[in-house]
Design a protein around this motif. Structure first.
Motif, PDB file in Angstrom:
ATOM      1  N   ASN A  28      16.691  52.261  41.172  1.00 32.00           N
ATOM      2  CA  ASN A  28      15.624  51.283  41.393  1.00 32.00           C
ATOM      3  C   ASN A  28      14.250  51.904  41.613  1.00 32.00           C
ATOM      4  OD1 ASN A  28      15.678  52.301  43.988  1.00 32.00           O
ATOM      5  ND2 ASN A  28      15.989  50.320  45.007  1.00 32.00           N
ATOM      6  N   ARG A  48      24.606  52.823  48.652  1.00 33.79           N
ATOM      7  CA  ARG A  48      23.341  53.407  48.227  1.00 33.79           C
ATOM      8  C   ARG A  48      23.477  54.929  48.213  1.00 33.79           C
ATOM      9  NH1 ARG A  48      18.293  50.847  48.291  1.00 33.79           N
ATOM     10  NH2 ARG A  48      19.305  49.131  49.418  1.00 33.79           N
ATOM     11  N   ASP A  59      12.221  48.777  43.863  1.00 31.37           N
ATOM     12  CA  ASP A  59      12.836  49.135  45.144  1.00 31.37           C
ATOM     13  C   ASP A  59      13.961  48.199  45.583  1.00 31.37           C
ATOM     14  OD1 ASP A  59      11.028  51.197  45.218  1.00 31.37           O
ATOM     15  OD2 ASP A  59       9.637  50.157  46.571  1.00 31.37           O
ATOM     16  N   THR A  60      14.480  47.391  44.672  1.00 33.88           N
ATOM     17  CA  THR A  60      15.606  46.531  45.026  1.00 33.88           C
ATOM     18  C   THR A  60      16.646  46.589  43.921  1.00 33.88           C
ATOM     19  OG1 THR A  60      16.221  44.347  45.865  1.00 33.88           O
ATOM     20  CG2 THR A  60      14.748  44.407  43.952  1.00 33.88           C
ATOM     21  N   VAL A  79      20.836  39.950  45.699  1.00 30.74           N
ATOM     22  CA  VAL A  79      19.929  41.088  45.678  1.00 30.74           C
ATOM     23  C   VAL A  79      20.249  41.990  46.854  1.00 30.74           C
ATOM     24  CG1 VAL A  79      18.085  39.909  44.432  1.00 30.74           C
ATOM     25  CG2 VAL A  79      18.171  39.774  46.942  1.00 30.74           C
ATOM     26  N   PRO A 133      18.027  44.538  48.712  1.00 27.99           N
ATOM     27  CA  PRO A 133      16.849  45.321  49.083  1.00 27.99           C
ATOM     28  C   PRO A 133      17.217  46.394  50.095  1.00 27.99           C
ATOM     29  CG  PRO A 133      16.821  43.187  50.174  1.00 27.99           C
ATOM     30  CD  PRO A 133      17.997  43.186  49.241  1.00 27.99           C
ATOM     31  N   ASP A 136      13.821  38.093  44.030  1.00 28.35           N
ATOM     32  CA  ASP A 136      14.382  37.755  45.336  1.00 28.35           C
ATOM     33  C   ASP A 136      15.800  37.213  45.253  1.00 28.35           C
ATOM     34  OD1 ASP A 136      13.960  35.308  44.205  1.00 28.35           O
ATOM     35  OD2 ASP A 136      12.610  34.548  45.767  1.00 28.35           O
TER      36      ASP A 136
END
Length: 727
Positions: A150, A173, A200-201, A216, A218, A264
């Motif tokens: 990302n 992650r 960044d997501t 999502v 984030p 989002d």
């Protein structure tokens, strides 16, 4: 598509004998550069990811008969930068490798692989932009991995190991070097996880019963789980970032669906049925395009349907879809994947029976809608039937490189005096039978569609005859030996061993073949030897023992005069245990060795040895030895002792060289690591007073079956003249 002409890597390795029984090994010498062609056996599950400079394709590969995961880098123009592939995992022993996945941080790549088995596990490797592979210590319990980047981190989404109830979908992650960031996070329940990253997501999606769900992810906390669309019998899901939103694609039997999702996680608009076809929609994949996204998929019916194929279409930011473009005709079974990057690129799997590619399913790649596909899953070709023969001061070495049709190949010869390889016959030589006969006027013989053909050679290996000499219209196996100025060509038919003599001008002297032996069914020629005035020929016979037994194989031989008359024989040497029957002249007598496998009592190796004079009289009693460590494949006499070479009848391929005295006592045994992947069939040739040449197969550059020659003996002068030769 015609396969490329392949080169062979043939090396000569000097082995000097310093003291009796002690062997040292010298350097190898390159004779010809290897080239590549389609790899043997099948490939599955191609995946592709783009970096700033090119692409990495990964796939599961069956060329070693055990599933491995290989990768190859491509330039932006689809040039294959790793023609032999990069090995990421080789049959790790924890189950069958299922599906790899790959993602890039813009320069380097991470590859995750599901190993299957119980419990299922996922391994991760890093491939640098320069093609350097480094494994990580990360080992995750789970299956069906998906990877994405990302801009700051990678995300691995996968299924938990199967257990009671539904399988959880987990998200882990990872830093750029694959270091875990935090702990795995449960995000839902289902199967077929997919993930994409942007700004960044991440957006993860998966199949949850009859729905496609997503959320999502984030950096701080996951968003709510939402339904993306309905899905009946989905088998694949993929996600791409269009530049302004995520696009999720999936198949539902014969419908290709797509839906946009905001950054989002909120689904936008409604599900769009982009393709509705009478054929099954398979392998949908999506990647970012200069404007919007490009979607690839395949249409496949029952069997090779002419309406099937690999297609692409573009989905614009306003939601309009272009007319599908047929990228390729579709074989019956394949997989596809698409990536954005420097140029839109697809990778797909093609099967030989539809794409005319030799060797089984191959991985192909090309930029979308233009250019020819590049063969990604290539390999150096196999070499079969290595042979060697003495011609004056030179040693000739021959081998066969197979082509796409099973049982045929291109026949090559090279000489130690002038190391240039010569193509003798292209796309016709039978892989099982090609033989060299040395002497002052050497000759090479082979079978083509049952016909026995030959060409005369110079001592350099260069063929003299433009067209083959037809020696016999029907033959099943060959043995040949120079007897004075003649070549004795022995061959078998369905029920006989026959002889024809050929002079140095290539004239067949015997219009009617000389009967050596009327045999039972399926005789198979082994080899022949000469004392200069006559010859001994050996063969084996398959004989039924019972209706449900493996046929027993017996060994026989005969002694033939220069005039072609039968001096002695046929005689039975070993009954019902012989597979290889070898003979050599030691200056005063013939020694006939027979090796085999005694099936009924499971003795791995049985060797019978008979000593015979040139006039056919037996010299002494037969000798027998039992040895479970080696399988005898070839035999030579170097002026002082016998040398036998064989495999150890196991998959690790270690060759066993034995030195045997004139009195038939084993004086030393040397283990030669010929192949790491399978047993090979070496050929040994002695030059009395000089050296012994052992030609065999060996894996080079992680690819098995390249022809190699090894020098064993008291002199390395034959090897010292070898130098690299360019094609």
């Amino acid at each position: 598509m015609r396969p490329p002409t392949w080169a062979v890597l043939v090396c000569l390795l000097a082995v000097a004998t310093s003291t009796f029984g002690v062997t040292s090994i010298g350097p190898e010498f390159l004779i010809a550069e290897p080239t590549t062609g389609a790899a043997p056996f099948e490939r599955e599950s191609p995946r592709i990811a783009s970096s700033d400079n090119g692409y990495l394709v990964v796939w599961t590969d069956g060329r070693e008969r055990n599933t491995t995961v290989r990768a190859a880098r491509l330039s932006a123009a689809a040039t294959v930068l790793d023609p032999l592939g990069l090995v990421l995992w080789r049959n790790p022993g924890r189950g069958v490798v299922i599906t790899p996945t790959v993602a890039s941080d813009g320069r380097d790549y991470l590859v995750a692989c599901d190993h299957g088995g119980f419990p299922a596990s996922i391994s991760i490797s890093r491939v640098s932009g320069e093609g350097v592979v480094s494994a990580t210590s990360l080992d995750i319990q789970g299956s069906a991995p998906a990877l994405a980047w990302n801009g700051r981190a990678f995300m691995l989404v996968y299924q938990s190991p199967p257990g009671a109830g539904q399988q959880a979908i987990l998200a882990q992650r990872l830093a750029a070097d694959a270091t875990p960031i935090g702990s795995p996070l449960p995000i839902g329940f289902g199967s077929l996880p997919a993930v994409e990253g942007a700004n960044d997501t991440f957006l993860a999606a998966w199949s949850a019963g009859n729905r496609i769900n997503g959320r999502v992810l984030p950096a701080d906390s996951p968003g709510p789980e939402r339904e993306v669309g309905a899905a009946a019998s989905a088998s694949s899901i993929d996600i791409a970032w269009s530049g302004s939103e995520f696009v999720v694609v999936w198949n539902a039997q014969n419908v290709l669906n797509a839906r946009s999702v905001a950054i989002d996680g909120l689904p936008l608009g409604s599900t769009r049925a982009l393709v509705t076809a009478p054929l099954n929609v398979m392998h949908p994949a999506v990647a970012k395009a200069p404007s919007g996204v490009v979607i690839t998929y395949s249409l496949r019916g029952a069997g090779p349907d002419p309406n099937g194929g690999i297609f692409s279409l573009r989905l614009s930011p306003d939601g309009s879809a272009s007319t599908p473009v047929r990228e390729a005709a579709a074989p019956e079974n394949f997989g596809i994947e698409v990536a954005g990057g420097p140029s839109q690129m697809i990778a797909w799997l093609a099967y030989a029976d539809q794409q005319m590619l030799p060797g089984g399913a191959q991985v192909l790649a090309r930029p979308l809608a233009f250019g020819r596909p590049s063969l990604v899953s290539s390999s150096t070709p196999s070499q079969h039937e290595p042979q060697a023969a003495v011609s004056g001061a030179s040693t000739l070495v021959s081998w066969i490189e197979p082509v796409g049709t099973e049982g045929t190949g291109t026949l090559f010869v090279v000489s130690t005096s002038t190391p240039r390889r010569y193509r003798i016959e292209e796309h016709s030589a039978n892989q099982s039978f090609a033989r060299l006969s040395g002497g002052d006027a050497p000759m090479i013989l082979w079978l083509e569609e049952g016909q026995l053909r030959a060409k005369r050679l110079r001592s350099t290996g260069e063929p003299i005859d433009a067209s083959p000499i037809v020696i016999a219209e029907e033959a099943t196996s060959i043995a040949a030996v120079p007897v004075g100025e003649l070549h004795f060509v022995f061959y078998t038919t369905a029920d006989a061993v026959l002889l024809k003599r050929v002079n140095r001008e290539g004239k067949v002297l015997d219009t009617t073949p000389i009967m050596v032996a009327a045999t039972g069914p399926t005789p198979r020629m082994s080899n022949a030897a000469t004392d200069g005035s006559g010859a001994v020929v050996t063969w084996s016979l398959s004989e039924p023992v019972c209706a449900t037994c493996i046929p027993a194989i017996s060994a026989e031989y005969a002694v033939i005069s220069r005039e072609g008359s039968l001096i002695a024989g046929p005689r039975r040497l070993v009954d019902r245990v012989a597979v290889t029957v070898l003979v050599v002249w030691n200056g005063s007598e013939y020694a006939i060795f027979a090796g085999g496998y005694l099936v009924l009592i499971e003795v791995p190796t049985v060797v019978g040895i008979e000593r015979v004079r040139a006039d056919g009289l037996l010299v002494g009693p037969r000798a027998f030895s039992y040895d479970a460590s080696a399988w005898m494949d070839s035999l030579a006499w170097n002026g002082e002792e016998y040398i036998t070479v064989g495999g150890n009848y196991s998959w690790n391929g270690a060759g066993i060289l034995k030195r045997i005295s004139r009195e038939l006592k084993v004086t030393s045994t040397v283990v030669l690591q010929i192949s790491d992947t399978r047993r090979t069939v070496p050929f040994v040739l002695a030059r009395p007073g000089r050296s012994t040449l052992v030609v065999y197969e060996k894996p080079i550059l992680d690819v098995p079956y390249l022809g190699v020659a090894r020098i064993v003996g008291r002199s390395i002068d034959a090897a010292s003249r070898i130098r690299a030769a360019r094609r």
